[in-house]
Design an enzyme around this catalytic site. Structure first.
Site, mmCIF file in Angstrom:
data_model
loop_
_atom_site.group_PDB
_atom_site.id
_atom_site.type_symbol
_atom_site.label_atom_id
_atom_site.label_comp_id
_atom_site.label_asym_id
_atom_site.label_seq_id
_atom_site.Cartn_x
_atom_site.Cartn_y
_atom_site.Cartn_z
ATOM 1 N N TYR A 147 5.712 14.733 -7.787
ATOM 2 C CA TYR A 147 6.898 15.484 -7.989
ATOM 3 C C TYR A 147 7.694 15.599 -6.764
ATOM 4 O O TYR A 147 7.204 15.765 -5.797
ATOM 5 C CB TYR A 147 6.673 16.746 -8.537
ATOM 6 C CG TYR A 147 7.859 17.541 -8.869
ATOM 7 C CD1 TYR A 147 8.802 17.316 -10.142
ATOM 8 C CD2 TYR A 147 8.300 18.784 -8.223
ATOM 9 C CE1 TYR A 147 9.959 17.961 -10.362
ATOM 10 C CE2 TYR A 147 9.417 19.577 -8.544
ATOM 11 C CZ TYR A 147 10.280 19.131 -9.508
ATOM 12 O OH TYR A 147 11.347 19.904 -9.840
ATOM 13 N N ASP A 167 6.979 13.304 1.589
ATOM 14 C CA ASP A 167 7.572 14.566 1.001
ATOM 15 C C ASP A 167 6.595 15.561 1.060
ATOM 16 O O ASP A 167 5.564 15.961 0.624
ATOM 17 C CB ASP A 167 7.718 14.385 -0.453
ATOM 18 C CG ASP A 167 8.675 15.413 -1.156
ATOM 19 O OD1 ASP A 167 8.726 16.705 -0.781
ATOM 20 O OD2 ASP A 167 8.634 15.494 -2.631
ATOM 21 N N LYS A 217 10.168 25.202 0.446
ATOM 22 C CA LYS A 217 9.269 26.078 0.453
ATOM 23 C C LYS A 217 9.034 27.021 1.912
ATOM 24 O O LYS A 217 9.608 27.718 2.331
ATOM 25 C CB LYS A 217 8.012 25.536 -0.215
ATOM 26 C CG LYS A 217 8.160 24.977 -1.517
ATOM 27 C CD LYS A 217 7.042 24.566 -2.424
ATOM 28 C CE LYS A 217 7.457 24.269 -3.699
ATOM 29 N NZ LYS A 217 7.435 23.023 -4.268
#
Ligand SMILES: *Cc1c(COP(=O)(O)O)cnc(C)c1O
Length: 436
Positions: A151, A246, A274
């Protein structure tokens, strides 16, 4: 407020969710929060401190969702709260460069020397979108290679075989994305050198970037071999393509250098989100100077943001990363090892396996644990539903989907970790129907 697992009324959460459903699609601002995968009412958290959170009804939970990853220091860490309060009191946004963004950029580049230049944005999605644009602008090529189950946020052309949210909804891809948008996205399986070599032999010269979660953690936790990442690096170098890690979930959680430091493979660009914002909305992309300097205003790749580099969010990031650097990462690893030591023996009694990379955990309902999306036994999701419900009633909060990981923080106490293990022991016995 109740500490007992049996008294678990959710009246206020139910009332709020009823109102939310009249106003927000599905009652939520992000789909997996709706509890559709595990059933029942989503719990509305009202406040948190350290390793625990309290819902609107006053129920207490030891929290392992931790806002889906950002809270490496737990809830309401004093250094982060203080940074937010003092910075906000001076003004919440200026639209000029600020001291705070220089401070966070200095920290990021010191902690991760692979980040020679960094650009701040407001989410992980934005970070990845922008990094891919940079790779395309830098190479003058269009193709992006991603991996099945990874994702990378909800940009149109990356919503292809993209892990948890879509997997939970049982969809491979999102509606509303024209085929033309994904025609330059190529999806390959994880953990498979041959598939990558085969593709690169055919079309390597068209590839702008290989985009990968080096620690895939949005479709379970699919631990990859360092050699596989080395292989991606080698193919990219040969073809003149860029390698993008990522690190939105792994960055500044798995130590200063994230997955790149842990597994190598030497990315050209990295994306963050995050943990980098300490619980406020921050994303970033970073990498080698000559690549990053194609970004406007120095180069032809446009990317901008009204609230990018927001001082309050930057200050929270500085506080979080400073605290992690000054002993936080050591504490995080100690807590992760403690929890691992408490839980692993419990899983040994059942046909399931605890998977861990640093402070990121996942429950695989199969043995051995899978390394690719195709290898995940989908029937584990039903077992997870049972386990999740039993844990929730015992005051342990995990993310409401079998394909989501869970996180320990620096703030979880020994007592909370032991309490968690006791809850797991009972919940596992129920979920496996006395198979223990
Ligand atoms: C969470 C995540 C994203 C998306 O970040 P948002 O802040 O939710 O937009 C992208 N990539 C990875 C690896 C993630 O874990």
């Amino acid at each position: 407020m109740s500490d007992t697992p049996t008294a678990h009324a959710l009246d206020r959460s139910k009332e709020l969710f009823g109102r939310a459903q009249q106003l927000l699609p599905g009652g939520v601002s992000s789909p997996v929060r709706a509890f559709q995968a595990v059933g029942g009412t989503p719990v509305f958290f009202a406040r948190g401190k350290g390793g625990e959170a309290f819902d609107e009804d006053g129920n207490r939970y030891v929290d392992y969702c931790m806002s889906w990853g950002p809270l490496a220091l737990g809830h309401a860490h004093p250094a982060v709260v203080e940074a937010v309060q003092t910075t906000a009191a001076k003004g919440t946004s200026f639209g000029t460069p600020t001291r705070e963004e220089v401070g966070l950029a200095e920290l990021v580049t010191q902690l991760q020397p692979r980040a020679e230049r960094v650009r701040f944005v407001s989410s992980g999605t934005e970070a990845v979108m922008s990094a891919v644009r940079v790779a395309r602008g830098y190479t003058g090529r269009d193709l992006v290679v991603k991996f099945d189950g990874c994702y990378h946020g909800h940009a149109d052309y990356l919503l292809v075989k993209a892990g948890s949210g879509l997997a939970t909804a049982g969809q491979p891809d999102s509606a509303g994305v024209p085929a033309s948008m994904t025609s330059t996205t190529v999806v390959l399986p994880l953990d498979d050198e041959a598939a990558v070599s085969e593709f690169f032999a055919q079309r390597g010269r068209e590839v702008a970037a290989v985009l990968v979660e080096p620690v895939p953690a949005n479709c379970g936790l699919l631990v990859q071999r360092a050699e596989w990442l080395q292989h991606l690096r080698a193919e990219c170098t040969k073809a003149g393509a860029l390698l993008i890690y990522d690190e939105v979930i792994s960055g500044f959680r798995l130590g200063a250098q994230g997955a790149a430091g842990l597994l190598g493979g030497e990315p050209d660009l990295m994306t963050y989100g995050k943990v980098i914002g300490g619980g406020l909305p921050v994303g970033a992309y970073a990498g080698r100077k000559e690549i990053m300097e194609v970004v406007a205003p120095l180069g032809p790749v446009y990317q901008a943001g009204t609230l990018s580099g927001n001082p309050v969010a930057m200050a929270a990031g500085v506080a979080a990363l400073t605290t992690l650097r000054d002993g936080g990462w050591d504490q995080l690893e100690r807590n992760a090892q403690t929890l691992d030591g408490l839980l692993r023996p419990l899983f040994a009694e059942h046909p399931a396996e605890l998977v861990r990379v640093g402070s990121i955990f996942w429950i695989a309902f199969q043995q051995p644990a899978p390394r690719s999306w195709g290898a995940i036994d989908r029937s584990g999701a039903e077992r997870y539903t049972l386990l999740h419900r039993e844990l929730l009633q015992r005051g342990v909060y995990l993310a409401p989907s079998a394909y989501e990981v869970f996180f320990v923080s620096t703030a979880h106490t020994q007592a909370q970790l032991e309490e968690t293990a006791a809850a797991f022991r009972e919940a596992l016995a129920v979920a496996f129907g006395g198979a223990a």
